[in-house]
Design an enzyme around this catalytic site. Structure first.
Site, PDB file in Angstrom:
ATOM      1  CB  SER A 179      -0.840  -0.132   0.876  1.00  0.00           C
ATOM      2  OG  SER A 179      -1.379   1.475   1.220  1.00  0.00           O
TER       3      SER A 179
ATOM      4  CE1 TYR B 269      -4.851  -2.458   5.369  1.00  0.00           C
ATOM      5  CE2 TYR B 269      -3.207  -0.286   5.512  1.00  0.00           C
ATOM      6  CZ  TYR B 269      -3.662  -0.866   4.295  1.00  0.00           C
ATOM      7  OH  TYR B 269      -4.054  -0.803   3.011  1.00  0.00           O
TER       8      TYR B 269
END
Ligand SMILES: NC(=O)c1ccc[n+]([C@@H]2O[C@H](COP(=O)([O-])OP(=O)(O)OC[C@H]3O[C@@H](n4cnc5c(N)ncnc54)[C@H](O)[C@@H]3O)[C@@H](O)[C@H]2O)c1
Length: 291
Positions: free
Chosen positions: A146, A159
Site C-alpha cells: 500500500s 495496518y
C-alpha cells in the site's frame, strides 16, 4: 509487450477477489483473456463474480478460502493446478484495516490484521511459488502492500505495520528468487495502491467499548476520515488496468497513482536519510483523538 500479450490466455489466481481492488483485478484479467480463479472468505461474493464473468463469456472458478489457513491456501493451489491449469499470475490481495490507538487495540484485531495481511501473503507464496518454479513457464506474483507501506499513520498502526511487512517480504522474496536462479521466469512485484474505491474501511476492525478507557471516538473519527477519502478514490477497474500495464513493462513497484505514491516514497526516503522523526500531519483531524 503489453498486458494482453503477456497475460492473455493465462490463469490468474486472486485472493480477496470478492470486493474492491481484487474484484477489479479479476474483471480486468478476464478482459485481457485470462481464466480467473476467484478466492475469498466471502464465498457468496466470489460466486456472484464468477457468474458475472461466465455470463460475459469468460472462464472463472470461485473458491471459498480463508488466507489465514495455510491448508486452505495449499488446497487452493492444488485445485487450481489440477482443475484449471498452471498459474501465470498469483495476486495475494486479501487484506483488512484496523482503526484506533494501538494500546486500545484488541489482541484479536491485531492478530486478524497480521494473519490476513502478512501471513496470508506468506501462505500464498508457499503454496504457489514451488509449483510455478517447477512449471518452468513465465509466472508473476503480485503482493498487495500500500501507499501505507512507505508511510507512518497514527490510529492505523496494525495496518501500516502489515503493509510495511508485505513490502519487505516482497523485496526479500525478489532477492531470493534471484539468488536461487529462478528470475529467468519468476517475476515478483509489489503493488502499492493509493486510494481506490473498495469496502476496506467499512470492513475494518475498531476498538471495543468493553475495554475500560478505550477511545472509541478516536477510532471512529479515523474511520470517518478514511471514508471521506473514498469519494475521490480511484475506480478499481482503472486501477487494475494501470497495474497490469505496469507489470507487463517489468517494473518491481506497481503504483495505481504513481505521482501520489512516489511522493510518499520520496518523503519516507528523505525522513530516513535526514533522521527526521515522524511528524503529525493535519493535526486538526486527530484533535478529537487526543488524550
Ligand atoms: N482500497 C484502497 O484504497 C487500498 C489502498 C492500498 C492498499 N490496499 C490493499 O488492497 C487489498 C484489497 O483491499 P480492498 O481495498 O479492495 O478491500 P475490500 O475490503 O474491498 O476487499 C477485500 C476482500 O478480501 C476478502 N477477505 C477478507 N479477509 C479474508 C480472508 N481471511 N481470506 C480471504 N479473503 C479475505 C474480503 O471478503 C473482501 O472481498 C488489501 O490488501 C488492501 O490493504 C487497498
Amino acid at each position: 509487450m503489453n498486458a494482453r500479450d503477456i497475460f492473455g490466455g493465462g490463469v490468474a489466481v486472486i485472493t480477496g477477489a470478492g470486493a474492491g481492488i481484487g474484484a477489479g483485478l479479476a474483471r480486468h484479467a478476464h478482459r485481457l483473456g485470462m481464466s480467473v480463479v476467484l478466492a475469498d472468505i466471502d464465498g457468496a461474493a466470489v460466486a456472484a463474480l464468477r457468474d458475472e464473468i461466465v455470463a460475459d463469456g469468460g472462464a472463472a472458478v470461485d473458491l471459498a478460502c480463508d488466507v489465514r489457513d495455510p491448508e486452505a491456501v495449499a488446497a487452493l493451489a492444488e485445485r487450481t493446478y489440477r482443475d484449471v491449469g498452471p498459474v501465470r499470475l498469483l495476486i495475494n490481495n486479501a487484506g483488512v484495516e484496523q482503526f484506533g490507538y494501538l494500546w486500545d487495540t484488541p489482541v484479536a484485531n491485531w492478530n486478524r490484521v497480521m494473519d490476513i495481511n502478512v501471513s496470508g501473503v506468506f501462505h500464498g507464496v508457499r503454496a504457489f511459488l514451488p509449483r510455478m518454479i517447477a512449471a518452468e513457464a513465465a509466472a508473476w506474483i503480485w503482493n498487495l502492500s500500500s501507499i501505507g507501506g512507505v508511510a507512518t499513520v497514527p490510529l492505523q498502526a496494525p495496518y501500516i505495520v502489515s503493509k510495511h511487512a508485505v513490502l519487505a517480504l516482497t523485496e526479500c522474496l525478489r532477492l531470493e528468487v534471484q539468488l536461487a536462479g529462478h528470475d529467468d521466469h519468476i517475476h515478483v512485484q509489489a503493488v502499492l495502491p493509493g486510494a481506490v474505491k473498495s469496502n476496506i474501511f467499512e470492513a475494518a476492525g475498531g476498538v471495543s467499548a468493553d475495554l475500560a478507557g478505550a477511545d472509541v471516538d478516536a477510532a471512529d473519527s479515523q474511520r470517518d476520515a478514511m471514508l471521506a477519502i473514498k469519494a475521490g478514490a480511484m475506480d478499481p477497474l482503472d486501477a487494475a488496468e494501470v497495474l497490469f500495464e505496469q507489470s507487463a513493462h517489468g517494473g518491481f513497484y506497481l503504483l495505481t497513482q504513481p505521482e501520489q505514491v512516489r511522493s510518499a516514497m520520496t518523503e519516507r526516503a528523505e525522513s530516513l536519510r535526514t533522521l527526521t522523526p515522524p511528524q503529525l500531519r493535519n493535526k486538526g483531524r486527530f484533535e478529537s483523538a487526543e488524550h
